[in-house]
Design an enzyme around this catalytic site. Structure first.
Site, short mmCIF file in Angstrom:
data_model
loop_
_atom_site.label_atom_id
_atom_site.label_comp_id
_atom_site.label_asym_id
_atom_site.label_seq_id
_atom_site.Cartn_x
_atom_site.Cartn_y
_atom_site.Cartn_z
N HIS A 98 0.86 -1.19 0.00
CA HIS A 98 0.00 0.00 0.00
C HIS A 98 0.90 1.24 0.00
O HIS A 98 1.45 1.62 1.04
CB HIS A 98 -0.91 0.02 1.23
CG HIS A 98 -1.93 -1.06 1.25
ND1 HIS A 98 -3.00 -1.09 0.37
CD2 HIS A 98 -2.05 -2.18 2.02
CE1 HIS A 98 -3.74 -2.16 0.62
NE2 HIS A 98 -3.18 -2.84 1.60
N HIS A 108 -0.63 -6.67 -5.26
CA HIS A 108 -0.68 -7.92 -4.50
C HIS A 108 -0.04 -9.01 -5.35
O HIS A 108 -0.18 -9.03 -6.57
CB HIS A 108 -2.15 -8.28 -4.21
CG HIS A 108 -2.38 -9.73 -3.97
ND1 HIS A 108 -2.82 -10.59 -4.97
CD2 HIS A 108 -2.22 -10.49 -2.86
CE1 HIS A 108 -2.92 -11.81 -4.47
NE2 HIS A 108 -2.57 -11.79 -3.20
N VAL A 111 2.47 -16.63 -4.49
CA VAL A 111 2.81 -17.92 -5.11
C VAL A 111 2.75 -18.97 -4.01
O VAL A 111 3.21 -18.72 -2.89
CB VAL A 111 4.19 -17.91 -5.80
CG1 VAL A 111 4.12 -17.20 -7.14
CG2 VAL A 111 5.27 -17.28 -4.93
N ARG A 112 2.18 -20.12 -4.33
CA ARG A 112 1.92 -21.09 -3.27
C ARG A 112 1.96 -22.52 -3.80
O ARG A 112 1.82 -22.76 -5.00
CB ARG A 112 0.56 -20.81 -2.62
CG ARG A 112 -0.59 -20.85 -3.60
CD ARG A 112 -1.90 -20.35 -3.00
NE ARG A 112 -2.98 -20.37 -3.99
CZ ARG A 112 -3.25 -19.40 -4.84
NH1 ARG A 112 -2.50 -18.31 -4.84
NH2 ARG A 112 -4.25 -19.51 -5.70
N HIS A 177 -20.99 -7.39 -5.51
CA HIS A 177 -21.89 -6.42 -4.87
C HIS A 177 -21.59 -4.99 -5.33
O HIS A 177 -22.41 -4.10 -5.12
CB HIS A 177 -21.81 -6.52 -3.34
CG HIS A 177 -20.50 -6.12 -2.76
ND1 HIS A 177 -19.37 -6.89 -2.85
CD2 HIS A 177 -20.13 -5.01 -2.05
CE1 HIS A 177 -18.37 -6.28 -2.22
NE2 HIS A 177 -18.79 -5.14 -1.74
N GLY A 260 -6.75 -22.13 11.31
CA GLY A 260 -6.08 -21.66 12.52
C GLY A 260 -4.79 -20.93 12.23
O GLY A 260 -3.85 -20.97 13.03
N GLY A 261 -4.73 -20.28 11.08
CA GLY A 261 -3.54 -19.52 10.72
C GLY A 261 -3.35 -18.32 11.62
O GLY A 261 -4.22 -17.98 12.43
N ARG A 262 -2.23 -17.68 11.47
CA ARG A 262 -1.90 -16.53 12.32
C ARG A 262 -2.65 -15.30 11.82
O ARG A 262 -2.40 -14.80 10.72
CB ARG A 262 -0.40 -16.29 12.30
CG ARG A 262 0.07 -15.18 13.22
CD ARG A 262 1.59 -15.19 13.30
NE ARG A 262 2.08 -14.18 14.23
CZ ARG A 262 2.48 -12.97 13.87
NH1 ARG A 262 2.44 -12.60 12.60
NH2 ARG A 262 2.93 -12.11 14.78
#
Length: 306
Positions: A98, A108, A111-112, A177, A260-262
């Site tokens: 930002h 943004h 990669v995963r 929306h 349950g990620g941070r």
């Protein structure tokens, strides 16, 4: 299908995080990234690196995570029943930048890699990711250059790759929306495994490596553009769309919260300041109106369909 090398993927992702942070610090000229390492009770952890109140970037977050679990979350198995009952391993680098200057777009990238295992069965794995651009005061030359870079990095993998993942990006980063895209798009891909591990990994690396080389020239070109209170107010208003998308539609956010990620790392993408205004309408024929009429809808920026 070739066997996935998870250690090679992890090594690339950690190196990518480091290189992107170094590159952003150079572009900013003042701010530095603070590293915050964390562990996840259910398995795994990561390192969030955040730059705040820089000269150019109001906030930039570059997150690496590597999490494991005994069962896939609902967000991942909703359309993939074959994943139920499998343990999983997920790793990736995700970033959101930002800038302070309203003439500089937010961006943004992600990669995963996912792999799900079950005793007595072949692993199910895939790569995903992409990058996208969200201008407030868009410049056509910036958008065309952004898409040209995306197109060029896709070319070694086939003529159809850029159009396919460009379209997917337009469709994914859409706010029903509001009936508008979040920005001007880029690339988005998921479930990539059909060409085998090596080829799929190569493409993921090309996208990760291509992000900063696509964004840096825009930063250099726009970071010193003068702006006033009107432009800043519009930037803060438009940042609201970023919040709306991330909290309502983004699959990565939902996945992180459901596993349950941070929370601090998951919500690192949120802008530090944002505003909403009831029934806002831009002034006719203004620069703000141009964003709505010419940029916040899918468009063939490279004239490939002609």
């Amino acid at each position: 299908m070739s066997v996935p090398d998870t250690s090679a993927v992890k090594a690339f992702l950690l190196d990518l995080q480091q290189r992107i942070c170094e590159g952003l610090e150079q572009l900013d000229g003042k701010g530095t990234f603070e590293a915050d390492s964390w562990k996840r009770e259910e398995g795994g952890g990561g390192t969030s690196r955040v730059l705040t109140n820089g000269k150019v970037f109001e906030q930039a977050g570059v997150n690496f995570s590597h999490v494991t679990g005994a069962a896939m979350p609902a967000s991942a198995t909703a359309n993939r029943s074959e994943l139920e009952g499998r343990s999983f391993e997920a790793m990736g680098v995700s970033l959101v930048i930002h800038p302070k200057n309203p003439f500089l777009p937010t961006t943004h990238a992600n990669v995963r890699f996912f792999i799900a295992k079950k005793e007595g069965a072949d692993p199910v794995w895939w790569f995903g990711g992409g990058f996208d651009l969200t201008p407030y005061y868009p410049f056509e030359e910036d958008v065309i250059e952004w898409h040209q870079n995306a197109h060029d990095l896709c070319q070694p993998f086939g003529e159809s790759v850029y159009p396919k993942y460009k379209k997917w990006c337009d469709e994914y980063f859409f706010l029903p929306h509001r009936n508008e895209t979040r920005g001007v798009g880029g690339l988005f891909f998921d479930d990539l495994n059909q060409d085998g591990f090596e080829k799929s990994f190569e493409f993921m690396q090309a996208v990760g490596n291509g992000f900063l080389t696509s964004y840096a020239p825009i930063v250099e070109r726009r970071k010193d553009t003068e702006y006033g209170e009107k432009e800043r107010e519009f930037q803060l208003y438009r940042r609201g769309r970023y919040v709306e998308f991330n909290l309502v539609y983004d699959r990565g956010t939902l996945f992180g919260l459901q596993t349950g990620g941070r929370t601090e790392s998951i919500l690192m993408s949120m802008p530090p300041l944002v505003r909403w205004q009831y029934a806002y309408t831009p002034e006719e024929n203004s620069a703000e109106a141009l964003l709505y009429t010419d940029f916040l809808k899918p468009k063939d920026w490279l004239n490939l369909d002609e």
